[in-house]
Motif scaffolding. Structure first.
Motif, PDB file in Angstrom:
ATOM      1  N   GLY A  98      32.265  30.878  -8.734  1.00  0.00           N
ATOM      2  CA  GLY A  98      32.956  31.140  -7.486  1.00  0.00           C
ATOM      3  C   GLY A  98      32.316  32.249  -6.671  1.00  0.00           C
ATOM      4  O   GLY A  98      32.863  32.671  -5.644  1.00  0.00           O
ATOM      5  N   LEU A  99      31.142  32.710  -7.099  1.00  0.00           N
ATOM      6  CA  LEU A  99      30.462  33.819  -6.439  1.00  0.00           C
ATOM      7  C   LEU A  99      29.169  33.318  -5.791  1.00  0.00           C
ATOM      8  O   LEU A  99      28.239  32.907  -6.479  1.00  0.00           O
ATOM      9  CB  LEU A  99      30.142  34.928  -7.447  1.00  0.00           C
ATOM     10  N   PRO A 100      29.099  33.328  -4.462  1.00  0.00           N
ATOM     11  CA  PRO A 100      27.944  32.747  -3.766  1.00  0.00           C
ATOM     12  C   PRO A 100      26.596  33.363  -4.137  1.00  0.00           C
ATOM     13  O   PRO A 100      25.574  32.674  -4.072  1.00  0.00           O
ATOM     14  CB  PRO A 100      28.279  32.995  -2.286  1.00  0.00           C
ATOM     15  N   ASN A 101      26.573  34.640  -4.513  1.00  0.00           N
ATOM     16  CA  ASN A 101      25.290  35.234  -4.894  1.00  0.00           C
ATOM     17  C   ASN A 101      24.628  34.418  -5.999  1.00  0.00           C
ATOM     18  O   ASN A 101      23.409  34.193  -5.988  1.00  0.00           O
ATOM     19  CB  ASN A 101      25.484  36.672  -5.383  1.00  0.00           C
ATOM     20  N   TYR A 102      25.438  33.981  -6.962  1.00  0.00           N
ATOM     21  CA  TYR A 102      24.891  33.217  -8.083  1.00  0.00           C
ATOM     22  C   TYR A 102      24.676  31.752  -7.718  1.00  0.00           C
ATOM     23  O   TYR A 102      23.633  31.176  -8.027  1.00  0.00           O
ATOM     24  CB  TYR A 102      25.821  33.331  -9.291  1.00  0.00           C
ATOM     25  N   THR A 103      25.662  31.126  -7.084  1.00  0.00           N
ATOM     26  CA  THR A 103      25.513  29.706  -6.785  1.00  0.00           C
ATOM     27  C   THR A 103      24.373  29.461  -5.795  1.00  0.00           C
ATOM     28  O   THR A 103      23.625  28.482  -5.931  1.00  0.00           O
ATOM     29  CB  THR A 103      26.821  29.109  -6.253  1.00  0.00           C
ATOM     30  N   ASN A 104      24.204  30.336  -4.816  1.00  0.00           N
ATOM     31  CA  ASN A 104      23.084  30.183  -3.889  1.00  0.00           C
ATOM     32  C   ASN A 104      21.750  30.310  -4.615  1.00  0.00           C
ATOM     33  O   ASN A 104      20.778  29.606  -4.293  1.00  0.00           O
ATOM     34  CB  ASN A 104      23.166  31.214  -2.769  1.00  0.00           C
ATOM     35  N   ASN A 105      21.704  31.191  -5.592  1.00  0.00           N
ATOM     36  CA  ASN A 105      20.472  31.335  -6.358  1.00  0.00           C
ATOM     37  C   ASN A 105      20.188  30.080  -7.174  1.00  0.00           C
ATOM     38  O   ASN A 105      19.041  29.624  -7.264  1.00  0.00           O
ATOM     39  CB  ASN A 105      20.562  32.559  -7.268  1.00  0.00           C
TER      40      ASN A 105
ATOM     41  N   ALA B  64      30.990  39.957  -2.360  1.00  0.00           N
ATOM     42  CA  ALA B  64      31.880  40.204  -1.223  1.00  0.00           C
ATOM     43  C   ALA B  64      33.352  40.092  -1.595  1.00  0.00           C
ATOM     44  O   ALA B  64      34.174  40.891  -1.144  1.00  0.00           O
ATOM     45  CB  ALA B  64      31.540  39.236  -0.098  1.00  0.00           C
ATOM     46  N   ARG B  65      33.712  39.122  -2.417  1.00  0.00           N
ATOM     47  CA  ARG B  65      35.131  38.914  -2.733  1.00  0.00           C
ATOM     48  C   ARG B  65      35.678  39.967  -3.683  1.00  0.00           C
ATOM     49  O   ARG B  65      36.887  40.065  -3.872  1.00  0.00           O
ATOM     50  CB  ARG B  65      35.342  37.534  -3.332  1.00  0.00           C
ATOM     51  N   LEU B  66      34.799  40.785  -4.275  1.00  0.00           N
ATOM     52  CA  LEU B  66      35.223  41.775  -5.258  1.00  0.00           C
ATOM     53  C   LEU B  66      35.122  43.211  -4.760  1.00  0.00           C
ATOM     54  O   LEU B  66      35.530  44.130  -5.466  1.00  0.00           O
ATOM     55  CB  LEU B  66      34.381  41.628  -6.534  1.00  0.00           C
ATOM     56  N   VAL B  67      34.580  43.413  -3.567  1.00  0.00           N
ATOM     57  CA  VAL B  67      34.333  44.770  -3.076  1.00  0.00           C
ATOM     58  C   VAL B  67      34.932  44.936  -1.686  1.00  0.00           C
ATOM     59  O   VAL B  67      34.645  44.145  -0.778  1.00  0.00           O
ATOM     60  CB  VAL B  67      32.818  45.073  -3.020  1.00  0.00           C
TER      61      VAL B  67
END
Length: 301
Positions: free
Chosen positions: A221-228, A120-123
């Protein structure tokens, strides 16, 4: 195909053929996607060398497309060339299907369209990623791109289930063997499971982990990875100061040859069909580490 099976589901024989083509090991590289005219000869030579070394697939890192794959397909004979990944927000699905079809005509069975929803923060204009991915796959279906010629960088259970139903499989990035085992359970046996794994050819723990943290920090800093990571037993404490030793050691392979081979094997033992190996060293990310690739190939025989 069974008459009751959705027409967008990849046929089991097609999935088996894909697994055989890509083999157990591939190379993930941003450098191989280079569009700089002055580097074209070096990139092509590197691709041909990787094919000779026995790697079954070349995964073009960052936001890539069929245009990045075309020169490498022309420079090689049989290796699979894949995007890892093409961002669905920045590439039109109909145009992507047409470009894939052109490569299929000139290099049958050798191009694989790897898709991802980005962050989200990059697109700009980011919205519900799952729904957007479903719409993108619908558009690829309408444009005639078969399910067996596309894969998705899936992390969460819902997206993994979608990839099993509508693509040839998944190419998850920045994951652990535990994620691989969970993904295999969700996917079932047939779809391709090809995680990316970062490899550091350094046996010094302090140096290896320092380099790993340098590369890992932006992803934290990217939730896609940290949530995983949180889904698979890590805590917020593991995300501080560039990542805990536990997290670094889970997502990077570093050490001597024996340790490296053991870490790579851990993904295969967890259920991966193929591991996409990304060499990490202090050089710029688009460097082509040809001596290191050669050394890595000797560990995999």
């Amino acid at each position: 195909m069974n008459a009751t099976e959705p027409q967008h589901t990849a046929a089991p024989d097609a999935l088996a053929a894909l697994k055989e083509r890509v083999g157990r090991y591939g190379i993930w590289s941003i450098g191989l996607r280079s569009e700089e005219p002055g580097r074209r000869a070096e990139v092509n030579e590197s691709a041909a060398e990787l094919e000779e070394l026995g790697f079954g697939a070349l995964w073009l890192g960052s936001n890539t497309s069929a245009a990045n794959a075309a020169p490498l397909l022309a420079a090689t004979r049989s290796v699979t060339v894949a995007t890892s990944v093409q961002n669905i927000w920045q590439h039109d699905a109909t145009a992507s299907a047409a470009a894939s079809a052109e490569l299929e005509k000139s290099h049958p069975g050798r191009f694989l369209l790897g898709l991802g929803v980005g962050h989200a923060r990059l697109v700009d204009g980011y919205r519900r990623p799952y729904g957007a991915l479903v719409e993108y796959l619908d558009a690829l279906d309408a444009a005639g791109l078969p399910a067996e010629r596309r894969v998705v960088a899936a992390l969460g259970p819902r997206t993994l289930k979608l990839t099993a139903e509508r693509t040839a499989g998944t190419i998850p990035y920045l994951v652990t063997p535990e994620h691989t085992a969970s993904a295999r359970e969700i996917l079932g046996a047939a779809p391709l499971l090809a995680p990316e794994l970062k490899v550091i050819l350094d046996a010094d723990p302090a140096a290896a982990r320092a380099l790993a943290r340098e590369r890992l920090a932006p992803y934290l800093g990217l939730p896609n990875y940290t949530n995983n990571f949180l889904r698979h037993g890590f805590t917020e404490d593991d995300f501080t100061d560039g990542g805990s030793d536990r997290l670094v050691d889970a997502v990077f392979a570093w050490g001597d040859d024996t340790r490296l081979r053991s870490r790579i094997d851990a993904f295969l033992e967890a259920g991966a069909d193929h591991v996409a190996l990304q060499l990490i060293d202090p050089s710029p990310r688009d460097t082509l580490p040809r001596p290191a690739w050669h050394h890595l190939s000797t560990l995999l025989t």
